[in-house]
Design an enzyme around this catalytic site. Structure first.
Site, PDB file in Angstrom:
ATOM      1  N   HIS A   1       0.817  -1.220   0.000  1.00  0.00           N
ATOM      2  CA  HIS A   1       0.000   0.000   0.000  1.00  0.00           C
ATOM      3  C   HIS A   1       0.848   1.267   0.000  1.00  0.00           C
ATOM      4  O   HIS A   1       2.040   1.255   0.328  1.00  0.00           O
ATOM      5  CB  HIS A   1      -0.940   0.010   1.205  1.00  0.00           C
ATOM      6  N   GLY A   2       0.214   2.379  -0.335  1.00  0.00           N
ATOM      7  CA  GLY A   2       0.891   3.675  -0.348  1.00  0.00           C
ATOM      8  C   GLY A   2       1.268   4.152   1.049  1.00  0.00           C
ATOM      9  O   GLY A   2       0.789   3.641   2.071  1.00  0.00           O
ATOM     10  N   LYS A   3       2.107   5.147   1.082  1.00  0.00           N
ATOM     11  CA  LYS A   3       2.645   5.658   2.348  1.00  0.00           C
ATOM     12  C   LYS A   3       1.559   6.354   3.168  1.00  0.00           C
ATOM     13  O   LYS A   3       0.811   7.189   2.664  1.00  0.00           O
ATOM     14  CB  LYS A   3       3.787   6.636   2.078  1.00  0.00           C
ATOM     15  N   THR A   4       1.496   5.988   4.445  1.00  0.00           N
ATOM     16  CA  THR A   4       0.469   6.501   5.346  1.00  0.00           C
ATOM     17  C   THR A   4       1.056   7.466   6.373  1.00  0.00           C
ATOM     18  O   THR A   4       2.272   7.660   6.456  1.00  0.00           O
ATOM     19  CB  THR A   4      -0.206   5.349   6.105  1.00  0.00           C
ATOM     20  N   MET A   5       0.165   8.010   7.191  1.00  0.00           N
ATOM     21  CA  MET A   5       0.603   8.880   8.286  1.00  0.00           C
ATOM     22  C   MET A   5       1.534   8.123   9.236  1.00  0.00           C
ATOM     23  O   MET A   5       2.599   8.624   9.616  1.00  0.00           O
ATOM     24  CB  MET A   5      -0.621   9.413   9.045  1.00  0.00           C
ATOM     25  N   PHE A   6       1.142   6.899   9.650  1.00  0.00           N
ATOM     26  CA  PHE A   6       1.977   6.128  10.582  1.00  0.00           C
ATOM     27  C   PHE A   6       3.292   5.711   9.938  1.00  0.00           C
ATOM     28  O   PHE A   6       4.330   5.684  10.612  1.00  0.00           O
ATOM     29  CB  PHE A   6       1.215   4.900  11.084  1.00  0.00           C
ATOM     30  N   ASN A   7       3.275   5.357   8.646  1.00  0.00           N
ATOM     31  CA  ASN A   7       4.536   5.048   7.964  1.00  0.00           C
ATOM     32  C   ASN A   7       5.490   6.232   8.051  1.00  0.00           C
ATOM     33  O   ASN A   7       6.695   6.070   8.260  1.00  0.00           O
ATOM     34  CB  ASN A   7       4.305   4.739   6.487  1.00  0.00           C
TER      35      ASN A   7
ATOM     36  N   ARG B   1      -6.168   1.615   4.297  1.00  0.00           N
ATOM     37  CA  ARG B   1      -5.022   2.063   3.493  1.00  0.00           C
ATOM     38  C   ARG B   1      -4.844   1.230   2.227  1.00  0.00           C
ATOM     39  O   ARG B   1      -4.365   1.738   1.213  1.00  0.00           O
ATOM     40  CB  ARG B   1      -3.744   2.074   4.341  1.00  0.00           C
TER      41      ARG B   1
ATOM     42  N   GLU C   1      -2.239  -6.807   7.513  1.00  0.00           N
ATOM     43  CA  GLU C   1      -0.920  -6.770   8.137  1.00  0.00           C
ATOM     44  C   GLU C   1      -0.924  -7.653   9.387  1.00  0.00           C
ATOM     45  O   GLU C   1      -1.981  -8.071   9.877  1.00  0.00           O
ATOM     46  CB  GLU C   1      -0.559  -5.316   8.505  1.00  0.00           C
TER      47      GLU C   1
END
Length: 229
Positions: A9-15, A60, A87
């Site tokens: 998946h694309g980059k998230t806030m937590f990433n 996400r 995940e």
């Protein structure tokens, strides 16, 4: 034979801030949305037509899939969500900082005792999580590994049964890396997969074949298209 484009998946806030997301969820950032837009455009540039789409049921991955299907011009294909390809669940440590979890808490567990970093396995990580999870949410290795294998195998079997040639699956970093390792013990441990990367697999008659892992060239193609606008 089914060609499988397995996407993280694309980059998230937590990433972005280094937190272990697990079964908790945060949306893609603006950079994350651009990254999966690049990915979709890259697929379109190579004229890849998907027959079916699959993702976990996490927000996400759903958000990522919507961008991929839109920008690759594959919006009208069958799309299913499956919680088995979520995940890993980090239990009560879901949402904690990666460094605190993987470098602080887990190395102090019995599962890690007497083992060097080179000797550690995904099973050791799962056992360590069970030790420190106070909520009872973390999955035993047998449960975790089975649901990952079952989720991906069932998607591939269904695709093959329907005559699909190309499918896209959006899942998660540790889940994809675990799946690769379960398929082939000789693969490196703890694969580091970028957001929006593509791992190529093929499936035929009950067997997976692993191709390129963590391919970023579709994103690079899409970035060129966006930059030229």
């Amino acid at each position: 034979m089914v060609n499988i484009y397995l996407v993280r998946h694309g980059k998230t806030m937590f990433n972005t801030i280094g937190r272990a997301q697990g079964w908790s969820d945060t949306p893609l950032t603006a950079d994350g949305e651009r990254g999966v837009t690049e990915l979709g455009l890259g697929f379109a540039a190579e004229n890849i037509q998907f027959d079916r789409a699959y993702s976990s049921d996490s927000g996400r991955t759903i958000q990522t899939m919507n961008f991929i299907l839109k920008y690759s011009e594959n919006e009208d294909i069958p799309y299913q969500m499956d919680k088995r390809i979520r995940e890993w669940c980090f239990g009560s440590l879901d949402g904690g900082y990666d460094g605190e979890l993987f470098d602080g808490v887990l190395p102090r567990t019995d599962a890690y005792k007497g083992k060097s970093e080179e000797e550690l396995t995904y099973q050791d990580i799962a056992n360590g999580l069970l030790e420190v999870d106070t909520a009872g949410w973390a999955e035993p290795w047998e449960v975790l590994s089975k649901r990952i294998l079952d989720g991906f195998f069932d998607a591939a079997k269904e695709a093959e049964a329907t005559g699909a040639e190309n499918i896209v699956i959006v899942s998660h970093g540790m889940t994809i890396a675990t799946f690769i390792k379960l398929l082939d013990r000789n693969q490196p441990k703890f694969q580091s997969l970028d957001n929006g990367s593509v791992t190529h697999l093929s499936y035929s008659d009950g067997n997976f074949t692993i191709g390129e892992i963590g391919d970023m060239h579709y994103r690079a193609l899409g970035r060129e298209i966006l930059d030229a606008e």
